[in-house]
Design an enzyme around this catalytic site. Sequence first.
Site, mmCIF file in Angstrom:
data_model
loop_
_atom_site.group_PDB
_atom_site.id
_atom_site.type_symbol
_atom_site.label_atom_id
_atom_site.label_comp_id
_atom_site.label_asym_id
_atom_site.label_seq_id
_atom_site.Cartn_x
_atom_site.Cartn_y
_atom_site.Cartn_z
ATOM 1 N N LYS A 1 6.074 -12.024 -7.211
ATOM 2 C CA LYS A 1 5.065 -11.329 -8.019
ATOM 3 C C LYS A 1 5.614 -10.882 -9.370
ATOM 4 O O LYS A 1 5.016 -10.053 -10.050
ATOM 5 C CB LYS A 1 4.502 -10.128 -7.249
ATOM 6 C CG LYS A 1 3.714 -10.536 -6.007
ATOM 7 C CD LYS A 1 3.013 -9.356 -5.370
ATOM 8 C CE LYS A 1 2.186 -9.823 -4.167
ATOM 9 N NZ LYS A 1 1.446 -8.698 -3.533
ATOM 10 N N HIS B 1 13.140 10.805 17.028
ATOM 11 C CA HIS B 1 14.045 9.844 16.411
ATOM 12 C C HIS B 1 14.829 9.085 17.467
ATOM 13 O O HIS B 1 15.097 9.586 18.550
ATOM 14 C CB HIS B 1 15.036 10.559 15.488
ATOM 15 C CG HIS B 1 14.388 11.150 14.282
ATOM 16 N ND1 HIS B 1 14.846 12.300 13.688
ATOM 17 C CD2 HIS B 1 13.328 10.758 13.548
ATOM 18 C CE1 HIS B 1 14.098 12.586 12.651
ATOM 19 N NE2 HIS B 1 13.168 11.674 12.541
ATOM 20 N N TYR C 1 10.406 19.440 4.971
ATOM 21 C CA TYR C 1 9.236 19.979 4.266
ATOM 22 C C TYR C 1 9.014 21.449 4.614
ATOM 23 O O TYR C 1 8.712 22.270 3.739
ATOM 24 C CB TYR C 1 7.967 19.199 4.627
ATOM 25 C CG TYR C 1 8.077 17.701 4.525
ATOM 26 C CD1 TYR C 1 9.000 17.088 3.686
ATOM 27 C CD2 TYR C 1 7.250 16.884 5.289
ATOM 28 C CE1 TYR C 1 9.092 15.706 3.599
ATOM 29 C CE2 TYR C 1 7.332 15.502 5.211
ATOM 30 C CZ TYR C 1 8.260 14.922 4.378
ATOM 31 O OH TYR C 1 8.352 13.561 4.306
ATOM 32 N N GLU D 1 19.620 17.985 14.829
ATOM 33 C CA GLU D 1 18.784 17.833 16.010
ATOM 34 C C GLU D 1 19.644 17.328 17.155
ATOM 35 O O GLU D 1 20.795 16.930 16.957
ATOM 36 C CB GLU D 1 17.621 16.881 15.737
ATOM 37 C CG GLU D 1 18.030 15.458 15.435
ATOM 38 C CD GLU D 1 16.866 14.579 14.987
ATOM 39 O OE1 GLU D 1 15.801 15.122 14.640
ATOM 40 O OE2 GLU D 1 17.039 13.351 14.973
ATOM 41 N N SER E 1 0.819 -1.220 0.000
ATOM 42 C CA SER E 1 0.000 0.000 0.000
ATOM 43 C C SER E 1 0.850 1.266 0.000
ATOM 44 O O SER E 1 0.578 2.209 -0.756
ATOM 45 C CB SER E 1 -0.949 -0.005 1.209
ATOM 46 O OG SER E 1 -0.222 -0.054 2.433
#
Length: 295
Positions: A43, A250, A164, A212, A19
């Site tokens: 597959k 994290h 982002y 970080e 998915s």
Amino acid sequence: MTIWLDQNSKVLVQGMTGSEGRKHTQRMISSGTRIVGGVTPGKGGQTVTFEEDPVLVYNSVAEAKAATGANVSVIFVPGAYTKKAVFEAVDAGIELVVVITEGVPIKDTAEFYSYAAASGTTRMIGPNCPGLISPGKSNVGIIPASIAKPGRIGLVSKSGTLTYQMMFELGDIGFSTAVGIGGDPVIGTTHIDALAAFESDPDTDCIVMIGEIGGDAEERAAAYIAEHVTKPVFGYVAGFTAPEGKTMGHAGAIVSGSKGTAQAKQEALEAAGVKVGRTPSETAGLVRDVMEGKG
């Protein structure tokens, strides 16, 4: 130029029939990535259709590479199977392997990192990372393609979300390449690797580095910048308010005593000449001032 990924990159998706693999393959294709095949053992011969174009599934990376000439693979398989997937890509001679999967056992990561490094042919990015994007050319991973245009800023970040945000804040100026290296204790590509690549890239004018708390990667990057980087570098370190001894987000983001604190990292970076903002927006403002000729 860009670093590591461009319009000529031929990309395989390991786990494309799952998915997450299927969803992000569609997004990568929509952003211009040349997806040449998928890999799911058992597959082979099946196809998955994206935007009316079928993509063939292969049983192995070696088979897929022989048929397509792929040089990049992105991995969307569960953590328990990630080591096997990376080993397979390395054995096939894939040049760039991007491991998106989170929750990979550290022992497994250490083993496949060492295996990739020893190959002399494969660069690994990740695990637990968003991948990388050269806007307008190719996008491998889960970075939203709509938040930035092509430009001349290079970005390297431990954090996916902050990748982002920084891309969004500077999206009108644009990026050559943005790389999310991941925040696990063991990762395949470091800040220093990206800094060296951006320094050598004639189409990158400045570099943004997001770190970080935890470990000493940012301090080591600062020492490298002081000795080897001539382009302007801007930084942000997440975790100024993090409590000592508690893992934050994290697996590698943990403060112990004075080691690994955001303050210590900021001081090391500033001593190397890096302009460091206290927030992502402040860092973006520092970059904007220089790129728009105000700084």
